[in-house]
Design an enzyme around this catalytic site. Structure first.
Site, PDB file in Angstrom:
ATOM      1  N   ARG A 188       0.820  -1.206   0.000  1.00  0.00           N
ATOM      2  CA  ARG A 188       0.000   0.000   0.000  1.00  0.00           C
ATOM      3  C   ARG A 188       0.859   1.263   0.000  1.00  0.00           C
ATOM      4  NH1 ARG A 188      -3.757   2.699   4.311  1.00  0.00           N
ATOM      5  NH2 ARG A 188      -5.346   3.641   2.963  1.00  0.00           N
ATOM      6  N   HIS A 209       0.535   4.473  -2.477  1.00  0.00           N
ATOM      7  CA  HIS A 209       0.324   5.844  -2.003  1.00  0.00           C
ATOM      8  C   HIS A 209       1.487   6.756  -2.370  1.00  0.00           C
ATOM      9  CE1 HIS A 209      -3.192   5.270   1.027  1.00  0.00           C
ATOM     10  NE2 HIS A 209      -3.268   4.406   0.044  1.00  0.00           N
ATOM     11  N   ASN A 212      -3.636   8.840   4.487  1.00  0.00           N
ATOM     12  CA  ASN A 212      -2.496   8.228   5.185  1.00  0.00           C
ATOM     13  C   ASN A 212      -2.582   8.298   6.700  1.00  0.00           C
ATOM     14  OD1 ASN A 212      -1.312   7.734   2.659  1.00  0.00           O
ATOM     15  ND2 ASN A 212      -0.304   9.749   2.653  1.00  0.00           N
ATOM     16  N   HIS A 229      -6.191  -5.891  -2.478  1.00  0.00           N
ATOM     17  CA  HIS A 229      -7.053  -6.070  -1.307  1.00  0.00           C
ATOM     18  C   HIS A 229      -7.327  -7.559  -1.054  1.00  0.00           C
ATOM     19  CE1 HIS A 229      -8.652  -1.632  -1.479  1.00  0.00           C
ATOM     20  NE2 HIS A 229      -7.374  -1.714  -1.156  1.00  0.00           N
TER      21      HIS A 229
HETATM   22  C1  HEM Z   1      -9.017   1.525  -6.079  1.00  0.00           C
HETATM   23  C2  HEM Z   1      -8.964   2.398  -5.114  1.00  0.00           C
HETATM   24  C3  HEM Z   1      -8.551   2.070  -3.714  1.00  0.00           C
HETATM   25  C4  HEM Z   1      -9.172   2.477  -2.584  1.00  0.00           C
HETATM   26  C5  HEM Z   1     -10.400   3.355  -2.511  1.00  0.00           C
HETATM   27  C6  HEM Z   1      -8.461   1.922  -1.471  1.00  0.00           C
HETATM   28  C7  HEM Z   1      -8.778   2.138  -0.149  1.00  0.00           C
HETATM   29  C8  HEM Z   1      -8.220   1.474   0.910  1.00  0.00           C
HETATM   30  C9  HEM Z   1      -8.620   1.601   2.276  1.00  0.00           C
HETATM   31  C10 HEM Z   1      -9.710   2.546   2.782  1.00  0.00           C
HETATM   32  C11 HEM Z   1      -7.873   0.768   3.023  1.00  0.00           C
HETATM   33  C12 HEM Z   1      -7.946   0.555   4.536  1.00  0.00           C
HETATM   34  C13 HEM Z   1      -7.036   1.553   5.224  1.00  0.00           C
HETATM   35  C14 HEM Z   1      -7.204   1.563   6.735  1.00  0.00           C
HETATM   36  O1  HEM Z   1      -8.118   0.943   7.277  1.00  0.00           O
HETATM   37  O2  HEM Z   1      -6.404   2.253   7.414  1.00  0.00           O
HETATM   38  C15 HEM Z   1      -6.974   0.090   2.126  1.00  0.00           C
HETATM   39  C16 HEM Z   1      -6.057  -0.854   2.495  1.00  0.00           C
HETATM   40  C17 HEM Z   1      -5.158  -1.434   1.634  1.00  0.00           C
HETATM   41  N1  HEM Z   1      -4.964  -1.094   0.305  1.00  0.00           N
HETATM   42 FE1  HEM Z   1      -6.212  -0.019  -0.823  1.00  0.00          FE
HETATM   43  N2  HEM Z   1      -7.416   1.191  -1.940  1.00  0.00           N
HETATM   44  C18 HEM Z   1      -7.419   1.250  -3.302  1.00  0.00           C
HETATM   45  C19 HEM Z   1      -6.497   0.694  -4.158  1.00  0.00           C
HETATM   46  C20 HEM Z   1      -5.368   0.019  -3.743  1.00  0.00           C
HETATM   47  C21 HEM Z   1      -4.249  -0.311  -4.578  1.00  0.00           C
HETATM   48  C22 HEM Z   1      -4.103   0.118  -6.040  1.00  0.00           C
HETATM   49  C23 HEM Z   1      -3.368  -1.002  -3.810  1.00  0.00           C
HETATM   50  C24 HEM Z   1      -2.033  -1.558  -4.168  1.00  0.00           C
HETATM   51  C25 HEM Z   1      -1.679  -1.943  -5.375  1.00  0.00           C
HETATM   52  C26 HEM Z   1      -3.954  -1.116  -2.494  1.00  0.00           C
HETATM   53  C27 HEM Z   1      -3.420  -1.805  -1.453  1.00  0.00           C
HETATM   54  C28 HEM Z   1      -3.968  -1.872  -0.189  1.00  0.00           C
HETATM   55  C29 HEM Z   1      -3.520  -2.787   0.837  1.00  0.00           C
HETATM   56  C30 HEM Z   1      -2.481  -3.886   0.651  1.00  0.00           C
HETATM   57  C31 HEM Z   1      -4.249  -2.494   1.989  1.00  0.00           C
HETATM   58  C32 HEM Z   1      -4.085  -3.118   3.383  1.00  0.00           C
HETATM   59  C33 HEM Z   1      -3.006  -2.327   4.099  1.00  0.00           C
HETATM   60  C34 HEM Z   1      -2.716  -2.790   5.526  1.00  0.00           C
HETATM   61  O3  HEM Z   1      -3.259  -3.780   6.008  1.00  0.00           O
HETATM   62  O4  HEM Z   1      -1.908  -2.088   6.174  1.00  0.00           O
HETATM   63  N3  HEM Z   1      -5.144  -0.458  -2.479  1.00  0.00           N
HETATM   64  N4  HEM Z   1      -7.195   0.551   0.851  1.00  0.00           N
END
Ligand code: HEM
Ligand code: NAG
Ligand code: NAG
Ligand code: NAG
Ligand code: NAG
Ligand code: NAG
Length: 331
Positions: free
Chosen positions: A64, A68, A96, A195
């Site tokens: 992630r 970002h 973030n 995800h």
């Molecule tokens: C398409 C639009 C996307 C949205 C709206 C989105 C939104 C989010 C949100 C809201 C979270 C939870 C954050 C939290 O609870 O603090 C999350 C987690 C995560 N996102 Fe996304 N995301 C998107 C795309 C992506 C992309 C493109 C990647 C990587 C290629 C990604 C990788 C991740 C990962 C691996 C997590 C888990 C992180 C952790 O457990 O620390 N996301 N995302």
């Protein structure tokens, strides 16, 4: 005579302009550190693996961080900069704050890399390498990481606030935000497949559980059993920072279950589920193809990660190689 000389000047100018256009393009290469830091990939991988053994979630967090970083003024390590007299950190921006994690592990990687090859490897490239190792260590695909990015001397929390996708965005807005950085709808669906691991806090799903779009009812695209589970984990008026698995079936494994979850109405975020549940959207058939064949997903994910890694890198003599990922040199 005059005519022919001015036309040859014109030709020279054209050649020069073509050269310039070429130079200003991304010139990343898989062999960039082959002589200056030949072991950089295994050094990064070892630190990530070590971190994973005490915190299985860290691999998701590192992937992630790369996302970002790349979406805000390109893959330039800008997300890693702390506040200082010249820097307003992206870490306090909406996507973030109290959410992005893994900065301490990036510091550990940087220390290990600096011990082997001082002053050579950028923090931006460390994020790219850490993301690839993370996916691999969780059971996902491998790919050849392109390298040669340099680090920014600036950060941009305003762009982080406005350019990053948010979980409440419509498909149209998601597609627009991806297309703004040169990524298409296949990239959107493939990269959302990240995800397949990691966690999300309740605050990003509460509206779907109790009062979706002001209807007073849950999001109708949520599977009934999954809805109950989520309501138990995220009660109204409860702790909004409680974590949920983004992939309820295999929470720490990088596989294609994310896409079959969407087919089963078990996408956690609105931005996940709408990739499948928006009728007529270009994303639906891509979700189906990734759900049906993990190999297709893995190949697309790898190439989309390379595409994302190519977002406006600083190369050549632009930017710098930071000695501390949290600070600009001399800052
Ligand atoms: C398409 C639009 C996307 C949205 C709206 C989105 C939104 C989010 C949100 C809201 C979270 C939870 C954050 C939290 O609870 O603090 C999350 C987690 C995560 N996102 Fe996304 N995301 C998107 C795309 C992506 C992309 C493109 C990647 C990587 C290629 C990604 C990788 C991740 C990962 C691996 C997590 C888990 C992180 C952790 O457990 O620390 N996301 N995302
Ligand atoms: C490079 O890494 C490999 C595997 O981690 C190790 O066996 C080797 O000794 C390292 N070489 C150098 C020059 O550090
Ligand atoms: C960084 O600076 C901003 C604005 O000056 C401030 O709002 C924020 O709390 C600071 N962050 C940290 C971690 O000190
Ligand atoms: C980003 O958005 C948050 C929340 O709306 C706000 O507090 C912060 O000041 C914004 N930062 C910038 C630099 O616009
Ligand atoms: C998106 O771009 C990739 C190349 O990076 C291409 O293979 C794919 O077909 C494109 N997808 C769409 C829907 O145009
Ligand atoms: C749902 O949200 C709408 C708009 O925000 C609000 O007017 C309404 O009172 C809420 N309904 C319930 C049951 O909380």
């Amino acid at each position: 005579m005059a005519y022919s000389s001015s036309s040859s000047y014109y030709l020279l100018f054209l050649l020069f302009a073509i050269q310039l256009a070429h130079v200003s393009q991304a010139q990343l290469s898989s062999t960039f550190y082959d002589t200056s830091c030949p072991n950089v990939s295994s050094i990064v991988r070892n630190v990530v693996q070590q971190a994973q053994s005490s915190d299985p979630r860290i691999v998701a967090s590192l992937v992630r961080l790369f996302f970002h970083d790349c979406f805000v003024q390109g893959c330039d390590g800008s997300i890693l900069l702390d506040n200082s007299s010249t820097i307003q950190s992206e870490k306090d921006a909406l996507p973030n704050k109290n959410s992005a994690r893994g900065f301490d592990v990036v510091d550990n990687i940087k220390t290990a890399v600096e011990n082997a090859c001082p002053g050579v490897v950028s923090c931006a490239d460390i994020l790219a390498l850490a993301a690839e190792s993370s996916v691999d260590l969780a059971g996902g695909p491998t790919w050849t990481v392109l390298l040669g990015r340099r680090d920014s001397t600036t950060a941009n929390p305003t762009v982080a606030n406005t350019s990053m996708p948010v979980p409440f965005d419509s498909i149209t807005v998601l597609q627009q935000k991806f297309s703004n950085v040169g990524l298409n709808v296949t990239d959107l669906v493939a990269l959302s497949g990240a995800h397949t691991f990691g966690r999300s806090q309740c605050l990003f799903v509460l509206n779907r559980l109790y009062n979706f779009s002001g209807t007073g009812s849950p999001d109708p695209s949520l599977d009934a059993t999954y809805l109950k589970t989520l309501q138990q984990n995220c009660p109204q008026g409860g702790d909004t920072t409680t974590l949920n698995n983004l992939d309820p079936t295999t929470p720490d494994t990088f596989d294609n279950n994310y896409f079959s979850n969407l087919q089963n109405n078990q996408g956690l975020l609105q931005s996940d589920q709408e990739l499948f549940s928006t009728s007529g959207a270009a994303t639906v058939s891509i979700v189906n193809s990734f759900a049906g064949d993990q190999k297709t997903f893995f190949q697309s994910f790898a190439s989309s990660m390379i595409n994302m890694g190519n977002i406006s890198p600083l190369t050549g003599s632009n930017g710098e190689v930071r000695s501390n990922c949290r600070k600009v040199n001399g800052g």
